[in-house]
Design a protein around this motif. Structure first.
Motif, PDB file in Angstrom:
ATOM      1  N   GLY A   1      47.278  37.505  38.232  1.00 43.17           N
ATOM      2  CA  GLY A   1      48.080  38.687  38.307  1.00 43.17           C
ATOM      3  C   GLY A   1      47.630  39.574  38.129  1.00 43.17           C
ATOM      4  N   ALA A   2      46.949  38.780  36.895  1.00 39.56           N
ATOM      5  CA  ALA A   2      46.406  40.633  35.937  1.00 39.56           C
ATOM      6  C   ALA A   2      44.834  40.722  36.393  1.00 39.56           C
ATOM      7  N   LEU A   3      43.993  39.596  37.122  1.00 40.26           N
ATOM      8  CA  LEU A   3      43.112  40.725  37.903  1.00 40.26           C
ATOM      9  C   LEU A   3      42.600  39.756  38.878  1.00 40.26           C
ATOM     10  N   ASP A   4      41.915  40.376  40.060  1.00 46.03           N
ATOM     11  CA  ASP A   4      42.162  39.552  41.438  1.00 46.03           C
ATOM     12  C   ASP A   4      40.907  38.635  41.467  1.00 46.03           C
ATOM     13  N   GLU A   5      40.009  38.866  40.312  1.00 46.53           N
ATOM     14  CA  GLU A   5      38.779  38.665  40.471  1.00 46.53           C
ATOM     15  C   GLU A   5      38.975  37.265  39.244  1.00 46.53           C
ATOM     16  N   ALA A   6      39.655  37.511  38.969  1.00 47.31           N
ATOM     17  CA  ALA A   6      39.672  36.111  37.667  1.00 47.31           C
ATOM     18  C   ALA A   6      40.171  34.813  38.592  1.00 47.31           C
ATOM     19  N   ASP A   7      41.106  35.473  39.657  1.00 48.13           N
ATOM     20  CA  ASP A   7      41.840  33.903  40.211  1.00 48.13           C
ATOM     21  C   ASP A   7      40.471  33.353  41.631  1.00 48.13           C
ATOM     22  N   HIS A   8      39.969  34.755  42.142  1.00 49.82           N
ATOM     23  CA  HIS A   8      39.567  33.728  42.781  1.00 49.82           C
ATOM     24  C   HIS A   8      38.106  33.026  42.857  1.00 49.82           C
ATOM     25  N   ALA A   9      37.697  33.392  41.084  1.00 50.79           N
ATOM     26  CA  ALA A   9      36.672  32.746  40.333  1.00 50.79           C
ATOM     27  C   ALA A   9      37.535  31.227  39.965  1.00 50.79           C
ATOM     28  N   LEU A  10      38.656  31.524  39.742  1.00 41.03           N
ATOM     29  CA  LEU A  10      38.961  29.582  39.499  1.00 41.03           C
ATOM     30  C   LEU A  10      39.256  29.158  40.886  1.00 41.03           C
ATOM     31  N   ASP A  11      39.114  29.749  42.064  1.00 45.18           N
ATOM     32  CA  ASP A  11      39.467  29.262  43.134  1.00 45.18           C
ATOM     33  C   ASP A  11      38.859  28.475  43.822  1.00 45.18           C
ATOM     34  N   ARG A  12      37.264  29.404  43.145  1.00 48.36           N
ATOM     35  CA  ARG A  12      35.639  28.793  43.023  1.00 48.36           C
ATOM     36  C   ARG A  12      35.854  27.521  42.723  1.00 48.36           C
ATOM     37  N   ALA A  13      36.081  27.541  41.636  1.00 52.86           N
ATOM     38  CA  ALA A  13      35.743  26.942  40.233  1.00 52.86           C
ATOM     39  C   ALA A  13      36.309  25.851  40.619  1.00 52.86           C
ATOM     40  N   ALA A  14      38.317  25.534  41.121  1.00 52.98           N
ATOM     41  CA  ALA A  14      38.649  24.957  41.858  1.00 52.98           C
ATOM     42  C   ALA A  14      37.725  23.886  42.912  1.00 52.98           C
ATOM     43  N   LEU A  15      36.881  24.706  43.777  1.00 53.94           N
ATOM     44  CA  LEU A  15      36.710  23.952  45.116  1.00 53.94           C
ATOM     45  C   LEU A  15      35.431  23.524  44.820  1.00 53.94           C
ATOM     46  N   PHE A  16      34.650  23.776  43.715  1.00 48.82           N
ATOM     47  CA  PHE A  16      33.375  23.057  43.612  1.00 48.82           C
ATOM     48  C   PHE A  16      33.618  21.760  42.657  1.00 48.82           C
ATOM     49  N   LEU A  17      35.080  21.488  41.943  1.00 51.21           N
ATOM     50  CA  LEU A  17      35.082  20.624  41.286  1.00 51.21           C
ATOM     51  C   LEU A  17      35.369  19.321  42.204  1.00 51.21           C
ATOM     52  N   THR A  18      37.303  20.191  43.443  1.00 49.31           N
ATOM     53  CA  THR A  18      37.255  19.321  44.093  1.00 49.31           C
ATOM     54  C   THR A  18      36.086  18.379  45.313  1.00 49.31           C
ATOM     55  N   GLN A  19      34.861  19.497  45.554  1.00 47.62           N
ATOM     56  CA  GLN A  19      33.865  18.871  46.250  1.00 47.62           C
ATOM     57  C   GLN A  19      33.000  17.888  45.453  1.00 47.62           C
TER      58      GLN A  19
END
Length: 300
Positions: A277-295
């Motif tokens: 909630g503090a920084l939208d870019e942080a959530d988006h970046a972690l979404d990309r990191a999570a996708l990378f790991l699950t792939q």
């Protein structure tokens, strides 16, 4: 892009920026105070464990986990930090992937300079393999100094003839103990929390007089990454360690490694910690990191 959120975080971090020399105790206390302000998702469980011969924090999703394991290395300039100070990041990855994670409480400088922490992280990885965790279902992740450890632990594992993990995710990694990147000076005014003098000081504690021109200390400058698993390097544009990531990405590319260099404009060091909630870019970046790991992590 959330310009106001980034501006607010920049202003807040500058209040933590050192104005002069600090003792190790002051560094550790100040860092813990900063990281205690970060949001930890509620849908995870934590439990202390022993991994190798070191304490670690086992972080699991509240719901039924997916098959996959993250070995996490916390940040803190090799001098401060703990699995607890990195819990916001570890828990976010667990929450977003459904994987379990182990965060290692490796030994810190100056009491335990290089290679003590690296040995602890390699021991933790070996322990997971000995427990039957498949390297194809395991990924390394870490931030700052711990981001550096994702790469150097993989190098040490390869040197020890251990299988490499399936993927590596590094947030603002410290990958160059020689401190020769152009961003060390070019980004000093833009970086809200680090100065070149500050990272040189903590780096000297970690080196304890040893030559930084070694792959296990400066992989962005000296490492051969041949055979490495896919790499995701996430870094903010407003940090003096920017070139640690850009140069390692170039070395990975030249070694034939799948690599993603993910640079977020106007973002500070380890901006991903401001997820929730503090920084939208942080959530988006972690979404990309999570996708990378699950792939890249496979059940098995």
């Amino acid at each position: 892009m959330s310009k106001q959120q980034l501006a607010d975080i920049d202003a807040m971090l500058r209040r933590f920026r050192p104005t002069g020399p600090r003792s190790v105790a002051e560094l550790r206390t100040g860092f813990k105070a900063l990281m205690d302000t970060m949001t930890v998702p509620e849908n995870v469980h934590t439990a202390p464990v022993i991994l190798g011969d070191r304490p670690a924090l086992h972080v699991t999703p509240a719901d039924a986990p997916r098959r996959g394991t993250i070995l996490y290395f916390h940040g803190g300039g090799f001098v401060f930090g703990s699995p607890e100070t990195a819990l916001s990041l570890t828990a976010q990855l667990v929450s977003k992937t459904g994987f379990e994670a182990y965060s290692v409480d490796y030994r810190l400088a100056p009491e335990h300079p290089f290679p003590a922490g690296l040995e602890d992280n390699l021991s933790a990885y070996r322990a997971l393999l000995d427990q039957g965790v498949s390297p194809s279902s395991l990924g390394f992740a870490g931030d700052s100094a711990g981001g550096g450890y994702t790469v150097t632990t993989a190098l040490a594992a390869r040197d020890a003839d251990l299988p490499l993990p399936a993927a590596i995710v590094a947030f603002s990694p410290g990958l160059d103990a020689t401190r020769t990147g152009e961003s060390m000076t070019a980004k000093e005014d833009a970086d809200p929390i680090f100065t070149r003098d500050a990272v040189m000081s903590t780096g000297a504690m970690y080196l304890a007089g040893q030559d930084p021109n070694r792959p296990l200390l400066s992989p962005a400058v000296h490492a051969d990454l041949t055979g490495f698993p896919p790499l995701l390097l996430q870094v903010g544009a407003n940090e003096i360690l920017l070139d640690d990531s850009t140069r390692l990405a170039a070395r990975a590319r030249d070694a034939g490694v799948d690599v993603i260099l993910d640079v977020t404009a106007d973002a500070p060091h380890v901006f991903q910690a401001f997820a929730g909630g503090a920084l939208d870019e942080a959530d988006h970046a972690l979404d990309r990191a999570a996708l990378f790991l699950t792939q890249h992590l496979r059940a098995g």
